[in-house]
Design an enzyme around this catalytic site. Structure first.
Site, PDB file in Angstrom:
ATOM      1  N   CYS A   1       0.735  -1.161   0.050  1.00 17.38           N
ATOM      2  CA  CYS A   1       0.030  -0.178  -0.097  1.00 17.38           C
ATOM      3  C   CYS A   1       0.892   1.196  -0.005  1.00 17.38           C
ATOM      4  O   CYS A   1       0.144   2.588   0.111  1.00 17.38           O
ATOM      5  CB  CYS A   1      -1.007  -0.003   1.056  1.00 17.38           C
ATOM      6  SG  CYS A   1      -0.278   0.249   2.667  1.00 17.38           S
TER       7      CYS A   1
ATOM      8  N   ASP B   1      -0.127 -14.268  31.959  1.00 17.08           N
ATOM      9  CA  ASP B   1       0.242 -15.165  30.922  1.00 17.08           C
ATOM     10  C   ASP B   1       1.756 -15.032  30.614  1.00 17.08           C
ATOM     11  O   ASP B   1       2.203 -13.930  30.292  1.00 17.08           O
ATOM     12  CB  ASP B   1      -0.695 -14.639  29.712  1.00 17.08           C
ATOM     13  CG  ASP B   1      -0.106 -15.238  28.304  1.00 17.08           C
ATOM     14  OD1 ASP B   1       0.730 -16.231  28.465  1.00 17.08           O
ATOM     15  OD2 ASP B   1      -1.101 -15.404  27.477  1.00 17.08           O
TER      16      ASP B   1
END
Length: 412
Positions: A220, A338
């Site tokens: 892009c 986590d």
């Protein structure tokens, strides 16, 4: 803008007084600084208090995954050349902590505020900042924070059309994507050591090309903007091409990058780079980070690293082998529960160092080090780990709550 009229209504004054009283009670009970609980109480009594407190200040917001506490401190030191500063120097960076910090700065001209990435858009809306510094975005607290692309989108939407001058790191594609919605951006080439969160284009999802220090999307055309400020070795290059030496007591390339961004922010307020950088030399440690403390006849250097990007930067500044290294990892709510991010860290960089592992999640870390073929020993606590090290300096690297535990143990 700074002025002398009192922006506080009677209700706001009551909220500030109540917040300070609750904070003082919390400190007296040994429950920490009290800034968060004090701020929560104050905001309950007056939900608009943060905006009122910011009304008479020239506000700088600093947000990033890594380096925001240090950069906030460096900017605060630089701006003190131009007037009194109020800052949340201890890192309480959500609305309650920020409100507490501003409530303590009635004489200040500048408010230099570290903001948690998730709260940046809201705090910017409330405080009408004159300048916002964006340093980097990388994976962190995987159970709490959105993934990095979503955070960048959140920033981009929240800062669209902002009147603030945005000082942004042009080497981080996620930061560039976030800042590009703003009409007034100053680009700083501050570098990006950790690139694992920036391989896909945040604009279209295409693959990012990275020739040398440049980057662009082959699909892009989204690309690295041209910087007007840059970190170059031990110097900051300003928009006129002048090179100003960086003299810091803080170690490592990452802190030079933080100084470069801080100098660009200071210049927005009319503080010249030479003055800003000289003042930054005063900073020896930031909330205990980089401090060297004596403990059990050894010198422990305390280093905070709470995500893969931070660990990578930290490994680059420790003493060479065979300097012993103690690693401590927790996974409490403030760290993120986590620990899968441990697998993103390149622990082979510790080859040759004797490694000692402590902390709540020492076994998670031990498995990771085993896979990385590192020699290590698991220890029950800091005292045991230090006793197993030879005399001399020990590098101690810990994530957030593990770092607080260490500071309490060594009396720092």
């Amino acid at each position: 803008m700074a002025g002398n009229s009192d922006p506080l209504t009677p209700r706001a004054k009551l909220a500030v007084t109540a917040g300070k009283a609750v904070a003082a009670a919390s400190r007296a009970a040994g429950r920490g600084s009290g800034s968060v609980i004090g701020g929560r109480v104050a905001l309950k009594l007056d939900p608009d208090l943060l905006g009122r407190l910011a009304q008479n200040l020239d506000v700088v917001l600093v947000s990033a995954t890594n380096g925001k506490t240090t950069t906030t401190r460096l900017i605060a030191e630089a701006l003190r050349a131009a007037g009194p500063v109020v800052s949340n120097a201890l890192g309480a960076n959500m609305p309650a902590g920020i409100t507490s910090a501003l409530a303590g700065g009635s004489e200040a001209k500048f408010g230099v505020i570290e903001v948690d990435e998730k709260y940046l858009a809201g705090v910017a809306r409330d405080t009408a900042p004159k300048c916002i510094a964006l340093l980097n975005l990388s994976r962190d607290q995987l159970d709490r924070a959105a993934e990095t692309r979503m955070l960048a989108e959140n920033w981009r939407e929240g800062l669209a059309g902002s009147k603030a001058v945005i000082v942004a790191n042009c080497d981080d594609p996620l930061v560039v994507w976030a800042a590009s919605s703003s009409p007034n951006v100053i680009w700083v080439a501050a570098g990006q050591m950790w690139q694992e969160d920036a391989w896909s284009c945040p604009s279209c999802g295409g693959v990012m090309q990275r020739p040398g220090d440049d980057w662009f999307c082959g699909e892009c055309g989204f690309r690295r903007p041209t910087p007007t400020w840059a970190l170059s070795g031990d110097h900051v290059l300003d928009p006129h091409g002048s090179a100003w030496p960086i003299h810091l007591q803080l170690p490592g390339r990452a802190n030079k990058a933080n100084a470069a961004s801080s100098a660009a922010v200071a210049a927005v307020f009319g503080v010249p780079p030479q003055v800003a950088l000289e003042r930054m030399y005063q900073v020896q440690a930031v909330a205990g980070r980089y401090d060297v403390v004596q403990f059990q006849d050894r010198d422990l250097r305390l280093l905070l690293a709470k995500n893969p990007a931070g660990w990578l930067e930290t490994f680059s500044l420790i003493d060479p082998p065979p300097a012993p290294v103690i690693l401590s990892v927790n996974a409490r709510s403030a760290d993120g529960t986590d620990t899968s991010w441990l697998w993103d860290v390149d622990y082979t960089r510790l080859t040759g160092h004797p490694i000692f592992v402590i902390g709540d999640r020492k076994l998670d870390l031990a498995v990771r080090l085993e896979v990385a073929n590192q020699h290590f020993q698991v220890c029950d606590n800091l005292d045991q780990a230090v006793q197993m090290c030879p005399p001399g300096r020990i590098e101690v690297i810990a994530n957030y709550t593990a770092f607080q535990d260490l500071r309490r143990r060594v009396g720092n």
